[in-house]
Design an enzyme around this catalytic site. Structure first.
Site, PDB file in Angstrom:
ATOM      1  N   ASP A  16       0.895  -0.983  -0.060  1.00 54.22           N
ATOM      2  CA  ASP A  16      -0.108   0.087   0.014  1.00 54.22           C
ATOM      3  C   ASP A  16       1.030   1.254   0.016  1.00 54.22           C
ATOM      4  OD1 ASP A  16      -1.497   2.053   1.009  1.00 54.22           O
ATOM      5  OD2 ASP A  16      -2.725   1.100   2.129  1.00 54.22           O
ATOM      6  N   ILE A  17       0.888   2.203  -1.018  1.00 49.33           N
ATOM      7  CA  ILE A  17       1.498   3.103  -1.142  1.00 49.33           C
ATOM      8  C   ILE A  17       1.517   4.160  -0.109  1.00 49.33           C
ATOM      9  CG2 ILE A  17       0.167   4.911  -2.173  1.00 49.33           C
ATOM     10  CD1 ILE A  17       2.563   5.320  -4.344  1.00 49.33           C
TER      11      ILE A  17
ATOM     12  N   SER B 208      -3.726   6.023 -13.516  1.00 50.07           N
ATOM     13  CA  SER B 208      -4.474   5.872 -14.595  1.00 50.07           C
ATOM     14  C   SER B 208      -4.981   4.326 -14.757  1.00 50.07           C
ATOM     15  CB  SER B 208      -4.071   6.409 -15.720  1.00 50.07           C
ATOM     16  OG  SER B 208      -4.029   8.075 -15.920  1.00 50.07           O
ATOM     17  N   THR B 209      -4.760   3.470 -13.856  1.00 53.78           N
ATOM     18  CA  THR B 209      -5.045   2.049 -14.357  1.00 53.78           C
ATOM     19  C   THR B 209      -6.211   1.779 -13.485  1.00 53.78           C
ATOM     20  OG1 THR B 209      -3.417   0.951 -12.608  1.00 53.78           O
ATOM     21  CG2 THR B 209      -2.592   1.422 -15.000  1.00 53.78           C
ATOM     22  N   GLY B 210      -6.639   2.466 -12.804  1.00 52.96           N
ATOM     23  CA  GLY B 210      -7.912   2.395 -11.782  1.00 52.96           C
ATOM     24  C   GLY B 210      -9.184   2.672 -12.446  1.00 52.96           C
TER      25      GLY B 210
ATOM     26  N   ASP C  98      -5.972   7.954  -4.323  1.00 56.23           N
ATOM     27  CA  ASP C  98      -6.434   9.177  -3.992  1.00 56.23           C
ATOM     28  C   ASP C  98      -6.801   9.200  -2.629  1.00 56.23           C
ATOM     29  OD1 ASP C  98      -6.420  11.927  -4.041  1.00 56.23           O
ATOM     30  OD2 ASP C  98      -7.979  12.058  -5.583  1.00 56.23           O
TER      31      ASP C  98
ATOM     32  N   ASN D 111      -7.061  13.679  -9.230  1.00 56.86           N
ATOM     33  CA  ASN D 111      -8.173  14.046 -10.410  1.00 56.86           C
ATOM     34  C   ASN D 111      -8.062  15.617 -10.420  1.00 56.86           C
ATOM     35  OD1 ASN D 111     -10.279  15.236  -8.733  1.00 56.86           O
ATOM     36  ND2 ASN D 111     -10.820  13.081  -8.098  1.00 56.86           N
TER      37      ASN D 111
END
Ligand code: ADP
Length: 176
Positions: free
Chosen positions: A9-10, A120-122, A33, A23
């Site tokens: 988890d980042i 962008s991959t979610g 986010d 966004n």
């Protein structure tokens, strides 16, 4: 510059800068986010609101820097990835710009270590493999390899982790 791939988890990573797939509103969202704002606390949102008041929304491909609040980092760099929406070369260029603009901000702020999610991959639906290839190629060819000493690609799920590892193996064999 060292590049590493880890599964985590980042928000649990200790680095100088954590990258957020934000966004344009900069006011928080879901996915990574949401996780960053939840764990980082209200200081991050406050800093984002101040940026919004100064410059308005953050355009796709661009990046802004804030405090990391309660996270174990000095900064969060928020970048706005493109929505896939059938893809195309312009979308790929914008995704690459996210990495380049984030790295420029990192250098301006003397960041030595930085952690990226697969932007962008979610919700934005970029195919994970295309996005990971762009991420790796952009970071590998980034113009300044001196200031940032360590780039970590943080994979939330096993699919991304295996994907990045395979792409790195291939790249080391000059396949891509
Ligand atoms: P986007 O809107 O740019 O698509 P998302 O947050 O929906 O952003 O997803 C981007 C990537 O971040 C996805 O690959 C998702 O699996 C990953 N992700 C979600 N939560 C975390 C987290 N806590 N740490 C690292 N990566 C995460």
């Amino acid at each position: 510059m060292k590049i590493r791939v880890i599964q985590s988890d980042i928000t649990a990573i200790k680095v100088d800068a954590i990258v957020n797939a934000a966004n344009s509103s900069l006011l928080g969202g879901s996915g990574v986010d949401g996780a960053i704002h939840r764990k980082g606390g209200s200081e991050i949102l406050k800093a984002c609101q101040e940026i919004r008041n100064k410059q308005g929304k953050c355009n796709v491909g661009e990046a802004v820097i804030t405090t990391a609040g309660n996270l174990d980092a000095r900064y969060v760099i928020h970048t706005v990835g493109p929505v896939w929406n059938h893809g195309g070369i312009e979308k790929e260029k914008l995704l690459s710009e996210c990495y380049n603009n984030t790295m420029d901000l990192a250098i301006e702020n003397n960041v030595k270590s930085i952690a990226f999610p697969n932007i962008s991959t979610g919700i934005y639906k970029f195919p994970k493999e295309i996005a990971a290839q762009i991420a790796i190629q952009t970071i590998k060819s980034f113009k300044n390899q001196e200031i940032v000493k360590e780039v970590i690609f943080v994979c939330f799920d096993t699919e991304n982790f295996e994907l990045y590892n395979r792409l790195f193996k291939n790249e080391n064999n000059n396949v891509i």
